[in-house]
Design an enzyme around this catalytic site. Structure first.
Site, mmCIF file in Angstrom:
data_model
loop_
_atom_site.group_PDB
_atom_site.id
_atom_site.type_symbol
_atom_site.label_atom_id
_atom_site.label_comp_id
_atom_site.label_asym_id
_atom_site.label_seq_id
_atom_site.Cartn_x
_atom_site.Cartn_y
_atom_site.Cartn_z
ATOM 1 N N TRP A 183 0.855 -1.190 0.000
ATOM 2 C CA TRP A 183 0.000 0.000 0.000
ATOM 3 C C TRP A 183 0.889 1.236 0.000
ATOM 4 O O TRP A 183 1.832 1.346 0.792
ATOM 5 C CB TRP A 183 -0.935 0.042 1.217
ATOM 6 N N GLU A 224 -3.155 -2.811 -2.574
ATOM 7 C CA GLU A 224 -4.321 -2.151 -1.961
ATOM 8 C C GLU A 224 -4.541 -0.758 -2.549
ATOM 9 O O GLU A 224 -3.617 0.038 -2.649
ATOM 10 C CB GLU A 224 -4.058 -2.040 -0.442
ATOM 11 N N LYS A 226 -6.805 3.039 -2.718
ATOM 12 C CA LYS A 226 -7.404 3.978 -1.762
ATOM 13 C C LYS A 226 -7.970 5.167 -2.511
ATOM 14 O O LYS A 226 -7.434 5.560 -3.554
ATOM 15 C CB LYS A 226 -6.334 4.443 -0.768
ATOM 16 N N ASP A 257 -9.962 -2.706 1.093
ATOM 17 C CA ASP A 257 -10.062 -2.178 2.454
ATOM 18 C C ASP A 257 -11.425 -1.496 2.573
ATOM 19 O O ASP A 257 -11.772 -0.635 1.745
ATOM 20 C CB ASP A 257 -8.914 -1.188 2.713
ATOM 21 N N HIS A 260 -11.654 2.350 2.131
ATOM 22 C CA HIS A 260 -10.927 3.012 1.052
ATOM 23 C C HIS A 260 -11.761 3.412 -0.148
ATOM 24 O O HIS A 260 -11.258 3.547 -1.258
ATOM 25 C CB HIS A 260 -9.753 2.143 0.612
ATOM 26 N N HIS A 284 -9.062 -6.060 3.941
ATOM 27 C CA HIS A 284 -8.719 -5.287 5.132
ATOM 28 C C HIS A 284 -10.056 -4.879 5.732
ATOM 29 O O HIS A 284 -10.642 -3.881 5.324
ATOM 30 C CB HIS A 284 -7.888 -4.047 4.770
ATOM 31 N N ASP A 292 -12.067 7.220 6.246
ATOM 32 C CA ASP A 292 -11.265 6.023 6.541
ATOM 33 C C ASP A 292 -10.761 6.107 7.983
ATOM 34 O O ASP A 292 -9.572 6.204 8.240
ATOM 35 C CB ASP A 292 -10.097 5.976 5.539
ATOM 36 N N ASP A 294 -10.901 4.009 10.450
ATOM 37 C CA ASP A 294 -10.334 2.804 11.046
ATOM 38 C C ASP A 294 -10.859 2.503 12.441
ATOM 39 O O ASP A 294 -10.085 2.264 13.372
ATOM 40 C CB ASP A 294 -8.799 2.873 11.026
ATOM 41 N N ASP A 324 -7.924 -4.363 9.602
ATOM 42 C CA ASP A 324 -7.099 -3.146 9.534
ATOM 43 C C ASP A 324 -7.830 -1.988 10.191
ATOM 44 O O ASP A 324 -8.646 -1.327 9.554
ATOM 45 C CB ASP A 324 -6.764 -2.822 8.065
HETATM 46 C C1 RNT Z 1 -3.961 2.761 4.887
HETATM 47 C C2 RNT Z 1 -4.121 1.329 4.547
HETATM 48 C C3 RNT Z 1 -3.043 0.409 5.050
HETATM 49 C C4 RNT Z 1 -2.642 0.705 6.480
HETATM 50 C C5 RNT Z 1 -1.752 -0.332 7.102
HETATM 51 C C6 RNT Z 1 -1.138 0.159 8.362
HETATM 52 O O1 RNT Z 1 -5.054 3.515 4.600
HETATM 53 O O2 RNT Z 1 -5.361 0.865 4.957
HETATM 54 O O3 RNT Z 1 -3.446 -0.902 4.878
HETATM 55 O O4 RNT Z 1 -3.759 0.889 7.286
HETATM 56 O O5 RNT Z 1 -0.845 -0.763 6.207
HETATM 57 ZN ZN ZN Z 2 -5.768 -1.221 4.731
#
Ligand code: RNT
Ligand code: ZN
Length: 376
Positions: A183, A224, A226, A257, A260, A284, A292, A294, A324
């Site tokens: 990523w 990945e 985003k 993810d 994302h 993720h 995002d 998290d 994630d």
């Molecule tokens: C960032 C991505 C990535 C990170 C990790 C820490 O937006 O989601 O995967 O969260 O690699």
């Molecule tokens: Zn991620």
């Protein structure tokens, strides 16, 4: 009533509905979750001291008890694992190297992760891996592998190249394929003049980073995408279209993810599309709240929908489920336990009673062929 008794009663009741609970639990046991180590220390890592988290991602909160070294992180993980049934996997980032040596990202070798390998071996767990393309002076411009500066680009190419060798070693040592996720936060805060050149550079740099032949039994590449990051609101090099195109053309796994995409888009609806064209998928699983953000994964509608896509679509065996999220405002061990258990809970009812779908063709090896034709 103890839990064993409760289970026996439940088993009987479910059997009347035609559900074999033992078989369902056995199947669930074969679906490990890749638990992200970075929830335990707010994505700090142990390789560098006093380096701020960059790359447009952020942890918020100051709950006490952040792991300060690999030993503490492993102890916290052990504590969490005692509250999570079944054997899972641990997902490491390069910055979690456990070594007294002063090494930079490009110097990392499997031996810098020996303590992790031993730890995982003892627990019969697999490890997954990530190059860390942020929180580093070479990432200060906001660009890494797609940088226009050849020195910066070369640095990140080398870091990614070394990461695949570390990954292959984890796979070989632990006897289970290590999924390595790439990523890159690369992007512009404001509207760029040229949207094409960074993407061309990212594509070619990735090919260069992936030039070594590695044993597919031990290592799998995943990439990945985003939509945006903090400080990169106008343009992200590794957009969804870029990443999907790269993964399909190169025959590697696509990483979805949950945070994302635009807030009204959901990955539960993307899974079945992506899986028509790629053999394997990395998830993720996260919980975006407005962005995002998290947040810790809860058992909400989207988590159920993700599990439905995997089980009803018959693609759970081709999927690597990773988590994630990073929340520093609550107990970090609880965050691991809650998120992982919820992921398992979302899968269980579906696994217990899989739909009798019409027969569909099994996965054909079309992707490497496409890639071969394209290459020649
Ligand atoms: C960032 C991505 C990535 C990170 C990790 C820490 O937006 O989601 O995967 O969260 O690699
Ligand atoms: Zn991620």
């Amino acid at each position: 009533m103890n839990t064993k008794q409760a289970y026996e009663w439940a088993k009987e009741l479910y059997a009347k509905l035609g559900v074999d609970t033992d078989a369902a639990l056995e199947k669930l046991r074969k679906t490990p979750i890749s638990i992200h180590c970075w929830q335990g220390d707010d994505v700090n890592g142990f390789l560098f001291q006093d380096i701020a988290l960059s790359g447009g991602i952020q942890t918020t909160g100051n709950y006490p008890g952040r792991a300060r070294n690999a030993e503490e992180l492993r102890a916290d993980l052990d504590f969490a694992l005692r509250m999570i049934p079944s054997t899972h996997r641990v997902n490491l980032h390069a910055i979690y190297a456990d070594t007294p040596e002063k090494v930079d990202l490009v110097d990392l070798e499997p031996r810098h992760f020996a303590s992790w390998t031993d730890w995982a071996k003892e627990r019969k767990m697999g490890i997954d891996y990530n190059p860390t393309c942020f929180s580093h002076p070479m990432a200060e411009s906001g660009f890494t592998i797609s940088s226009a500066d050849p020195d910066v680009r070369a640095f990140w190419i080398e870091h990614c190249r070394k990461s695949r060798l570390i990954s292959e070693n984890f796979g070989r040592e632990l006897g289970t394929k290590c999924v390595t996720n790439f990523w890159f936060p690369d992007g512009y805060k404001d509207i760029p003049v040229d949207r094409e050149a960074p993407r061309y550079r990212m594509m070619t740099a990735l090919d260069e980073a992936r030039r070594d032949a590695v044993n597919p039994e031990y290592h799998l590449d995943a990439l990945e995408s985003k939509v945006f990051g903090i400080g990169a609101e106008s343009y992200t090099v590794g957009s969804n279209e870029f990443v999907l195109g790269y993964c399909v053309s190169r025959g590697i796994a696509c990483t979805l993810d949950a945070g994302h995409f635009h807030p009204t888009e959901v990955i539960s609806d993307k899974i079945s599309s992506v899986m028509q064209y790629t053999k394997e998928l990395l998830l993720h699983v996260s919980r975006p709240v407005r962005w995002d953000s998290d947040h810790v994964v809860i058992l909400d509608d989207e988590l159920h929908a993700i599990a439905q896509s995997l089980v009803r679509g018959g693609i759970i065996d081709r999927t690597h489920i990773g988590l994630d999220y990073f929340d520093a405002s609550i107990n970090r061990v609880a965050a691991w336990v809650i998120g992982t258990r919820n992921m398992c809970k979302a899968c269980l009812p579906l696994i217990s009673n899989p739909p009798k779908c019409s027969k569909k063709p099994s996965w054909r090896e079309t992707i490497p062929l496409v890639w071969l034709c394209w290459k020649n």
